[in-house]
Design a protein around this motif. Structure first.
Motif, PDB file in Angstrom:
ATOM      1  N   THR A 192       0.956  -1.234  -0.118  1.00  0.00           N
ATOM      2  CA  THR A 192      -0.088   0.091  -0.074  1.00  0.00           C
ATOM      3  C   THR A 192       0.886   1.239   0.045  1.00  0.00           C
ATOM      4  O   THR A 192       2.065   1.344   0.378  1.00  0.00           O
ATOM      5  CB  THR A 192      -0.792   0.181   1.331  1.00  0.00           C
ATOM      6  N   ALA A 193       0.357   2.295  -0.329  1.00  0.00           N
ATOM      7  CA  ALA A 193       0.866   3.825  -0.552  1.00  0.00           C
ATOM      8  C   ALA A 193      -0.193   4.627  -0.005  1.00  0.00           C
ATOM      9  O   ALA A 193      -1.275   4.543  -0.182  1.00  0.00           O
ATOM     10  CB  ALA A 193       1.744   3.818  -1.862  1.00  0.00           C
ATOM     11  N   PHE A 194       0.575   5.732   0.548  1.00  0.00           N
ATOM     12  CA  PHE A 194      -0.505   6.778   0.926  1.00  0.00           C
ATOM     13  C   PHE A 194       0.324   8.196   1.273  1.00  0.00           C
ATOM     14  O   PHE A 194       1.491   8.029   1.272  1.00  0.00           O
ATOM     15  CB  PHE A 194      -0.981   6.274   2.514  1.00  0.00           C
ATOM     16  N   MET A 195      -0.392   9.284   1.419  1.00  0.00           N
ATOM     17  CA  MET A 195       0.264  10.557   1.704  1.00  0.00           C
ATOM     18  C   MET A 195       0.491  10.779   3.276  1.00  0.00           C
ATOM     19  O   MET A 195      -0.554  10.326   3.945  1.00  0.00           O
ATOM     20  CB  MET A 195      -0.604  11.376   0.984  1.00  0.00           C
ATOM     21  N   VAL A 196       1.418  11.296   3.554  1.00  0.00           N
ATOM     22  CA  VAL A 196       1.903  11.505   5.033  1.00  0.00           C
ATOM     23  C   VAL A 196       2.407  12.920   5.368  1.00  0.00           C
ATOM     24  O   VAL A 196       2.970  13.381   4.270  1.00  0.00           O
ATOM     25  CB  VAL A 196       2.698  10.529   5.700  1.00  0.00           C
ATOM     26  N   PRO A 197       2.483  13.609   6.342  1.00  0.00           N
ATOM     27  CA  PRO A 197       3.273  14.721   6.620  1.00  0.00           C
ATOM     28  C   PRO A 197       4.584  14.676   6.237  1.00  0.00           C
ATOM     29  O   PRO A 197       5.104  13.558   6.456  1.00  0.00           O
ATOM     30  CB  PRO A 197       2.838  15.105   7.911  1.00  0.00           C
ATOM     31  N   ALA A 198       5.326  15.542   5.976  1.00  0.00           N
ATOM     32  CA  ALA A 198       6.840  15.667   5.780  1.00  0.00           C
ATOM     33  C   ALA A 198       7.402  14.967   6.794  1.00  0.00           C
ATOM     34  O   ALA A 198       7.448  15.541   7.919  1.00  0.00           O
ATOM     35  CB  ALA A 198       7.025  16.959   5.249  1.00  0.00           C
ATOM     36  N   GLY A 199       8.423  14.099   6.632  1.00  0.00           N
ATOM     37  CA  GLY A 199       9.067  13.793   7.755  1.00  0.00           C
ATOM     38  C   GLY A 199       8.458  12.476   8.613  1.00  0.00           C
ATOM     39  O   GLY A 199       9.111  12.218   9.699  1.00  0.00           O
ATOM     40  N   TRP A 200       7.246  12.170   8.461  1.00  0.00           N
ATOM     41  CA  TRP A 200       6.280  11.146   9.144  1.00  0.00           C
ATOM     42  C   TRP A 200       7.396   9.852   9.203  1.00  0.00           C
ATOM     43  O   TRP A 200       7.895   9.280   8.241  1.00  0.00           O
ATOM     44  CB  TRP A 200       5.111  11.078   8.834  1.00  0.00           C
ATOM     45  N   LEU A 201       7.462   9.111  10.399  1.00  0.00           N
ATOM     46  CA  LEU A 201       7.747   8.008  10.410  1.00  0.00           C
ATOM     47  C   LEU A 201       6.822   7.122  11.357  1.00  0.00           C
ATOM     48  O   LEU A 201       6.325   7.704  12.286  1.00  0.00           O
ATOM     49  CB  LEU A 201       9.267   7.902  11.240  1.00  0.00           C
ATOM     50  N   PRO A 202       6.749   5.600  11.332  1.00  0.00           N
ATOM     51  CA  PRO A 202       6.161   4.930  11.753  1.00  0.00           C
ATOM     52  C   PRO A 202       6.212   4.894  13.399  1.00  0.00           C
ATOM     53  O   PRO A 202       5.407   4.551  14.190  1.00  0.00           O
ATOM     54  CB  PRO A 202       5.845   3.550  11.474  1.00  0.00           C
ATOM     55  N   GLY A 203       7.382   5.071  13.897  1.00  0.00           N
ATOM     56  CA  GLY A 203       7.853   5.263  15.148  1.00  0.00           C
ATOM     57  C   GLY A 203       9.364   5.630  15.573  1.00  0.00           C
ATOM     58  O   GLY A 203       9.893   5.834  14.499  1.00  0.00           O
ATOM     59  N   GLU A 204       9.495   5.856  16.683  1.00  0.00           N
ATOM     60  CA  GLU A 204      10.783   6.579  17.140  1.00  0.00           C
ATOM     61  C   GLU A 204      11.935   5.433  16.805  1.00  0.00           C
ATOM     62  O   GLU A 204      13.133   5.922  16.471  1.00  0.00           O
ATOM     63  CB  GLU A 204      10.800   6.861  18.464  1.00  0.00           C
ATOM     64  N   ASP A 205      11.778   4.211  16.663  1.00  0.00           N
ATOM     65  CA  ASP A 205      13.052   3.363  16.108  1.00  0.00           C
ATOM     66  C   ASP A 205      13.104   3.110  14.826  1.00  0.00           C
ATOM     67  O   ASP A 205      13.958   2.275  14.437  1.00  0.00           O
ATOM     68  CB  ASP A 205      12.569   1.831  16.931  1.00  0.00           C
ATOM     69  N   TRP A 206      12.521   4.005  14.039  1.00  0.00           N
ATOM     70  CA  TRP A 206      12.815   3.881  12.436  1.00  0.00           C
ATOM     71  C   TRP A 206      13.860   4.754  12.225  1.00  0.00           C
ATOM     72  O   TRP A 206      14.161   5.884  12.726  1.00  0.00           O
ATOM     73  CB  TRP A 206      11.564   4.012  11.815  1.00  0.00           C
ATOM     74  N   GLY A 207      14.644   4.468  11.297  1.00  0.00           N
ATOM     75  CA  GLY A 207      15.835   5.020  10.641  1.00  0.00           C
ATOM     76  C   GLY A 207      15.471   5.472   9.004  1.00  0.00           C
ATOM     77  O   GLY A 207      14.464   4.835   8.584  1.00  0.00           O
ATOM     78  N   VAL A 208      16.248   6.555   8.678  1.00  0.00           N
ATOM     79  CA  VAL A 208      16.207   6.708   7.064  1.00  0.00           C
ATOM     80  C   VAL A 208      17.380   6.591   6.601  1.00  0.00           C
ATOM     81  O   VAL A 208      18.458   6.957   7.176  1.00  0.00           O
ATOM     82  CB  VAL A 208      15.625   8.451   7.238  1.00  0.00           C
TER      83      VAL A 208
END
Length: 763
Positions: A192-208
């Motif tokens: 699935t794909a969707f729109m999110v606010p800029a910089g949104w991450l699913p959780g604090e333990d996520w990296g980029v």
């Protein structure tokens, strides 16, 4: 399909309303029918609006307000591919519409339908899918507008995009919406794909993982300034400092290899790859090619990470692709209670797409070939998903017993390819960690199983079904795989070829094939030898029909000329040919737009891929595939002269096209109602009526060559007598020199004279 049908079923409201750009055919080969039956099997009331009038929202209110959501698709094809040719001309028909009537769907149908559905009921969630949505989920080059367009998500204003094989995600989504969950909070479904606010991450333990640049700078250490006047720190050697608390010593825990791998795997799956922003790739072809390469490397469901791409002040978030369906799940999808016929409202209307597949059986999904011009892998994935034998045989029996017009012939047992049924990686762990773009290019992977025995067994059981007289294979054959199993080739040739077998070498030149990720022409020759051998043993006259693509990225005029010479040498006169069409998200489309090769690391200085973009060049490349067609001869003469290959223009066996033929040009003006007569070339004498070279059954008056004593020959463009040097001053070897031509005995020279010039006409 109508409110009356809802009333007959006793429905007050549909749970889900599906909208499609195709005529509705209740058959598993059509995505809308498959999705509708799948949701119906889960207990939901599903309504379908087929080919609605998109000029207002009224048609989208026909079935009332859906309780859960609108499901929007363009149909089985991308609406732009469906409506326009590779030359951007509007097609005269639509195979997915009753009576092939054109203009029954809008351009960019997913976007238009979504906006109308939102207009009809603004508070109902909109979910988009199908191949059009799948291939437009990120910023993509659009051939028809010749620019990079945004993801379809912000344009359509949809709440959610489901890409790829959507069954599992669609069922989960519907159950969660039915349980009262807000669609805006459903962000954890694969595929699935969707729109999110800029910089949104699913959780604090996520990296980029930032992949917004093509150059990777190394670590930069700050050099100390030798002239800096820094104060000396004396605290380290002070004796009157208070004692510090003793350091807590923790024992070192040695992790096992499995624990380390698991930790790295979890860290990997909690990492999102940031692609270059839409605003960057729309103006920078190099960054577009880089984004395309990164995107395709994150396509294996076993190791793909989420991706995110900025679109203005918001981001498009793309979850990893869906996991492949298991065999029992595939059986469940295809064994549902399909009517296997068009909706009764069409009456006796002819629907070409239905006629094509009505007696065929889909046995698998996916393709690990990775051809760069094809979008199957971007939509269905590279992992093969196969049905079981009993499920396939039951469908054949169902066709025999319930499909009108069945005469005993099954037209196809296949899918995206004919011979990948139940082929897979030998090791599941290797498959899950693999990042190759193709399992068969540049060579067949040593970890790929190529045993065709299960497919051979399926063919034999299918032939044994009472009432089945013949089973043909109509899907494209991957011949480089087939030659690994001579037993399969023998089975195919002996029992499942109806005289002609279509295969797709696509080209003969290695530099072009490398851009396509296709095997060399030697694999075709190997398969051809097997095909002819087993056809002879079976006592059958059967032929291969090869398919080729003109104007593919990386193709030069010389490449197309060599292909034309190969066709003539092998006596192929292609009827239907195709020019490369850049479809969204395909890697060949990236080459076309950016002139970079995304199969390798992309930088500003990386390999440049030359591409035929102008209409004139693309037309010439297509003309080479139909070198025998008189309509193409003027185009080819101009191209050959420009290339310095005027030696291939003439009326002999070793020429590609004739220099001049009567009836082609220089026609006398004839009064109305009278037939125009061809004029002879200057200095030429009329010959007896003969055949026009390359045209079967056509007769025309052909000009005789000039006398040898005058020392000239017909000019390649005008037919007038000029010196050979006016056309080409270089002596070049022709590929056609390998064609064996029976030489006629030379005439005895006259006493004291020169030998007679050999005839230049077609032998």
């Amino acid at each position: 399909m109508s409110r009356a049908e809802m009333d007959a079923l006793g429905w007050d409201q549909c749970d889900v309303v599906l909208v499609t750009g195709d005529a509705y055919i209740d058959h598993p080969s059509f995505g809308m029918a498959l999705v509708g039956r799948l949701l119906e099997a889960q207990g939901y009331k599903v309504g379908i609006i087929s080919q609605p009038d998109w000029h207002s929202a009224d048609a989208f209110r026909a079935l009332g307000k859906p309780r859960l959501y609108f499901g929007i698709t363009a149909g089985n094809m991308d609406s732009m591919v469906n409506r326009y040719t590779s030359d951007r001309k509007i097609r005269s028909d639509d195979a997915y519409t009753a009576n092939a009537e054109p203009n029954k769907r809008p351009d960019r149908a997913v976007t238009v339908y979504s906006q109308r559905a939102r207009e009809a009921y603004s508070d109902v969630p909109v979910v988009i899918g199908s191949i059009e949505a799948s291939l437009r989920r990120i910023a993509h080059y659009d051939y028809w507008s010749d620019k990079v367009r945004r993801s379809v998500l912000p344009d359509s204003k949809a709440d959610l995009l489901i890409f790829g094989n959507a069954e599992r995600a669609l069922v989960d989504l519907t159950h969660r919406l039915n349980a009262g969950e807000d669609i805006k909070n459903i962000k954890d479904l694969r595929g699935t794909a969707f729109m999110v606010p800029a910089g949104w991450l699913p959780g604090e333990d996520w990296g980029v993982q930032n992949s917004t640049r093509v150059d990777v700078p190394g670590k930069v250490d700050v050099h100390p300034d030798p002239y800096a006047m820094a104060k000396e720190d004396k605290s380290a050697c002070a004796t009157d400092n208070a004692a510090t608390a003793p350091e807590v010593v923790k024992p070192i825990r040695i992790m096992t290899r499995e624990e380390r791998q698991q930790m790295l795997r979890e860290q990997h799956m909690r990492t999102v790859v940031r692609l270059p922003a839409y605003e960057t790739v729309k103006d920078d072809p190099v960054m577009y090619a880089h984004a395309s390469r990164v995107f395709h490397l994150e396509s294996n469901p076993g190791n793909a990470r989420a991706m995110v791409q900025a679109h203005g002040e918001r981001d498009v978030w793309i979850n990893p692709p869906p996991l492949p369906l298991a065999m029992d799940e595939m059986d469940g999808v295809y064994d549902m209670n399909y009517a296997r016929a068009p909706h009764p409202s069409y009456g006796k209307a002819h629907i070409p797409a239905w006629e094509m597949i009505r007696f065929s059986v889909n046995i698998m999904r996916g393709c690990f070939g990775g051809c760069t011009f094809c979008s199957i892998t971007e939509h269905e994935g590279r992992i093969i998903q196969s049905r079981s034998e009993p499920s396939i045989l039951r469908e054949i029996e169902h066709i025999r017993d319930k499909t009108k017009g069945f005469t005993g012939t099954i037209s196809d047992l296949g899918g995206p390819t004919a011979n990948m049924y139940r082929l897979a990686c030998k090791d599941k762990k290797i498959e899950e960690s693999c990042r190759r773009l193709s399992c068969v290019y540049p060579s067949i992977c040593v970890n790929l199983g190529t045993d065709h025995s299960k497919l051979i067994q399926l063919y034999r059981k299918a032939r044994a079904i009472p009432g089945v007289k013949k089973i043909l294979i109509g899907s494209g054959l991957r011949y480089d795989l087939a030659v690994r199993s001579p037993e399969y080739v023998k089975e195919l040739v002996t029992h499942h070829v109806g005289g002609l077998l279509k295969i797709a070498p696509e080209h003969t030149e290695s530099n072009v094939l490398s851009k396509m990720m296709k095997p060399g022409i030697g694999a075709y020759d190997e398969f051809k030898a097997m095909f002819e051998k087993f056809s002879l043993e079976a006592g059958k006259k059967q032929y291969l029909i090869p398919y080729f693509i003109a104007a593919h990225p990386g193709t030069t005029d010389e490449d197309m000329l060599n292909l034309a010479l190969w066709l003539k040498k092998n006596n192929f006169k292609l009827d239907q040919v195709q020019t490369f069409m850049p479809t969204p998200m395909a890697m060949a489309t990236t080459m076309y737009h950016s002139r970079k090769n995304p199969l390798k690391k992309v930088t500003a200085d990386s390999e440049v891929v030359e591409t035929a973009r102008s209409g004139k060049v693309r037309k010439a490349h297509k003309a080479f595939l139909r070198y025998y067609d008189p309509e193409n001869w003027p185009i080819l003469r101009e191209a050959l002269v420009k290339m310095g290959r005027g030696d291939l223009i003439g009326n002999g066996e070793k020429h590609l096209i004739p220099s001049w033929t009567a009836g082609e040009e220089n026609l006398k003006a004839a009064p109305e109602g009278k037939r125009a007569m061809p004029m002879a070339a200057p200095g030429a004498k009329p010959r007896a009526t003969g055949t026009v070279p390359g045209v079967r059954g056509a007769r025309a008056v052909v000009a005789a060559p000039a006398a040898a004593g005058r020392g000239g020959r017909a000019n390649a463009l005008t037919g007038s007598l000029t010196a050979r040097e006016s056309v080409d001053t270089k002596v070049r070897a022709s590929i056609l020199d390998t064609i064996k031509v029976k030489a006629k005995p030379a005439a005895a020279p006259a006493k004291g004279g020169r030998p007679a010039a050999p005839p230049r006409g077609r032998k």
